[in-house]
Scaffold this motif. Sequence first.
Motif, short mmCIF file in Angstrom:
data_model
loop_
_atom_site.label_atom_id
_atom_site.label_comp_id
_atom_site.label_asym_id
_atom_site.label_seq_id
_atom_site.Cartn_x
_atom_site.Cartn_y
_atom_site.Cartn_z
N PRO A 133 0.84 -1.17 0.02
CA PRO A 133 0.02 -0.13 0.06
C PRO A 133 0.89 1.18 -0.03
O PRO A 133 0.60 2.34 -0.49
N ALA A 134 2.06 1.39 0.76
CA ALA A 134 2.84 2.32 0.72
C ALA A 134 3.36 2.81 -0.54
O ALA A 134 3.39 4.06 -1.26
N SER A 135 3.24 1.76 -1.82
CA SER A 135 3.89 1.96 -3.35
C SER A 135 2.59 2.77 -3.95
O SER A 135 2.89 3.59 -4.62
N PHE A 136 1.41 2.63 -3.38
CA PHE A 136 0.37 3.43 -3.87
C PHE A 136 0.29 4.70 -3.55
O PHE A 136 -0.14 5.65 -4.00
N ALA A 137 0.38 4.72 -2.21
CA ALA A 137 0.27 6.13 -1.33
C ALA A 137 1.33 7.03 -1.78
O ALA A 137 1.14 8.40 -2.00
N LEU A 138 2.76 6.59 -2.05
CA LEU A 138 3.75 7.67 -2.71
C LEU A 138 3.27 8.50 -3.69
O LEU A 138 3.51 9.91 -3.76
N PRO A 139 2.82 8.01 -4.96
CA PRO A 139 2.59 8.99 -6.06
C PRO A 139 1.49 9.65 -5.86
O PRO A 139 1.33 10.86 -6.38
N VAL A 140 0.58 9.23 -4.90
CA VAL A 140 -0.68 9.91 -4.74
C VAL A 140 -0.43 11.26 -3.76
O VAL A 140 -0.79 12.39 -4.36
N ILE A 141 0.51 10.93 -2.78
CA ILE A 141 0.96 12.13 -2.07
C ILE A 141 1.65 13.18 -2.97
O ILE A 141 1.71 14.33 -2.89
N TYR A 142 2.60 12.76 -3.94
CA TYR A 142 3.41 13.29 -4.68
C TYR A 142 2.55 14.33 -5.66
O TYR A 142 2.73 15.37 -5.55
N VAL A 143 1.42 13.85 -6.30
CA VAL A 143 0.70 14.59 -7.19
C VAL A 143 -0.03 15.65 -6.48
O VAL A 143 -0.37 16.77 -6.81
N ILE A 144 -0.58 15.17 -5.30
CA ILE A 144 -1.36 16.24 -4.42
C ILE A 144 -0.31 17.39 -3.90
O ILE A 144 -0.64 18.50 -3.89
N GLY A 145 0.96 16.83 -3.58
CA GLY A 145 1.87 17.74 -3.11
C GLY A 145 2.27 18.83 -4.20
O GLY A 145 2.31 20.03 -3.97
N LEU A 146 2.05 18.58 -5.50
CA LEU A 146 2.47 19.15 -6.35
C LEU A 146 1.36 20.41 -6.78
O LEU A 146 1.96 21.60 -6.98
N ARG A 147 0.03 19.86 -6.64
CA ARG A 147 -0.87 20.82 -6.78
C ARG A 147 -1.05 21.87 -5.58
O ARG A 147 -1.18 22.97 -5.88
N ILE A 148 -0.69 21.39 -4.30
CA ILE A 148 -0.73 22.26 -3.34
C ILE A 148 0.36 23.24 -3.45
O ILE A 148 0.33 24.60 -2.97
N SER A 149 1.64 22.74 -3.87
CA SER A 149 2.77 23.72 -4.14
C SER A 149 2.53 24.81 -4.97
O SER A 149 2.73 26.05 -4.95
N GLY A 150 1.71 24.39 -6.07
CA GLY A 150 1.30 25.65 -7.18
C GLY A 150 0.46 26.50 -6.26
O GLY A 150 0.51 27.73 -6.44
N GLN A 151 -0.64 26.06 -5.62
CA GLN A 151 -1.49 26.98 -4.91
C GLN A 151 -0.65 27.69 -3.61
O GLN A 151 -1.00 29.15 -3.61
N VAL A 152 0.49 27.18 -3.27
CA VAL A 152 1.20 28.05 -2.18
C VAL A 152 1.97 29.04 -2.98
O VAL A 152 1.88 30.27 -2.30
N ARG A 153 2.31 29.06 -4.15
CA ARG A 153 3.05 29.96 -4.93
C ARG A 153 2.00 31.04 -5.45
O ARG A 153 2.39 32.18 -5.37
N ASP A 154 0.87 30.61 -5.88
CA ASP A 154 -0.11 31.69 -6.26
C ASP A 154 -0.73 32.41 -5.40
O ASP A 154 -1.01 33.50 -5.49
N THR A 155 -1.37 31.51 -4.45
CA THR A 155 -1.89 32.64 -3.22
C THR A 155 -1.20 32.20 -1.80
O THR A 155 -1.77 31.51 -0.97
N PRO A 156 -0.07 32.59 -1.64
CA PRO A 156 0.55 32.59 -0.49
C PRO A 156 0.04 33.05 0.81
O PRO A 156 -0.71 34.09 0.64
N MET A 157 -0.11 32.33 1.84
CA MET A 157 -0.62 32.85 3.10
C MET A 157 0.35 33.49 4.22
O MET A 157 0.19 34.38 5.08
N TRP A 158 1.75 33.61 3.64
CA TRP A 158 2.53 34.61 4.22
C TRP A 158 3.85 34.56 3.41
O TRP A 158 3.92 33.97 2.40
N HIS A 159 4.65 35.76 3.45
CA HIS A 159 5.72 35.93 2.79
C HIS A 159 7.21 36.02 3.31
O HIS A 159 7.30 36.33 4.56
N PRO A 160 8.30 35.59 2.89
CA PRO A 160 9.43 35.66 3.45
C PRO A 160 9.84 37.14 3.49
O PRO A 160 9.85 37.83 2.56
N GLU A 161 10.70 37.60 4.52
CA GLU A 161 11.19 38.58 4.64
C GLU A 161 12.31 38.90 3.50
O GLU A 161 13.33 38.18 3.52
#
Length: 335
Positions: A133-161
């Motif tokens: 099951p871990a082998s199924f979980a890894l690509p799912v987590i990766y794809v979801i992570g890429l999508r969230i990464s794009g959201q983090v860049r487009d609509t960041p909730m905080w900014h680095p100094e």
Amino acid sequence: MLVAGFIMMAAVIAVVGVRLTEKADHLADKTGVGEAIAGAVLLGMATSLAGTVVSFTAALDGEVSLAFSNAVGGIAAQTAFLALADMVYRKANLEHAAADLANLFQASLLTLMLGIPLAAYAGPEVSVLGLHPASFALPVIYVIGLRISGQVRDTPMWHPEHTGATREDRPEAEQDISPALASLLIRFLLLTIVLGISGWVLSKIGAQLSLRLGISATFVGALMTAVATSLPELITVLAAVRRGAVQLAVGGIIGGNTFDVLFLTLADAGYRQGSIYHAITKDDLFWVAVGLVMNGVLLIGLIVRQRNGPARIGAESLSILLIYLGAVAMQIVAR
């Protein structure tokens, strides 16, 4: 002949990696996704292709330790490359200059993904359609992570100094970017194909070196094939830093590391005698722990953003380098 072939394939991988840096940087500007995302997706996936082929081919051949340690050993080696890049970037600590939320998120995602193989190793031996099951979980987590990464860049909730040493990701002027997008994509794909072929040859050579030299497959995977297939990351991160594309440099390493965890899914698919997570040894698992520790230090460095440290590099870079060298020394002694 085996050693000569190993060196030759490593050289091919390194040269192709240099060309990939420029293509990834231009694609980042052409598509508007930003250097950090391009580093994580385009550069990270392309430069990891050779290692992907090594792990999958080794698993097909029943070389479990070679397949597993090649993946996780590459993560440790590539993280250490950031310390070398920090030495090259003299304006400030590299992690300070490359302030980017996408890189912070990718490093956090990597921590999560590295914990999955540990849980699989410690848990019961189960399989679904021949895969853990871990082998199924890894690509799912990766794809979801890429999508969230794009959201983090487009609509960041905080900014680095931003400081005088912070390098912002600014796309090049359109007239300065050549060739066209279609041509860039074709060249990028051709270079990744060369990396894939080189990885296949390297996997065959690595298995024979382990057999004929009488050294463990873990040693060959973690310190030979992993480093050889990681040469594109070393070359590209140094080239990117010299170009001033520091977000691309850091994003390429972290993104490549995140993608490298997916090697384990392919290796599990290639290994047909059961779950690969229960066929590995503690020596193989050692490199998962090393990768987790090194990534944890890097994540702290990205958050703290020390401007200058010992020997004009960040304290986290020095710590990462010492951790990796210590792990290598322990592996050599254990061999």
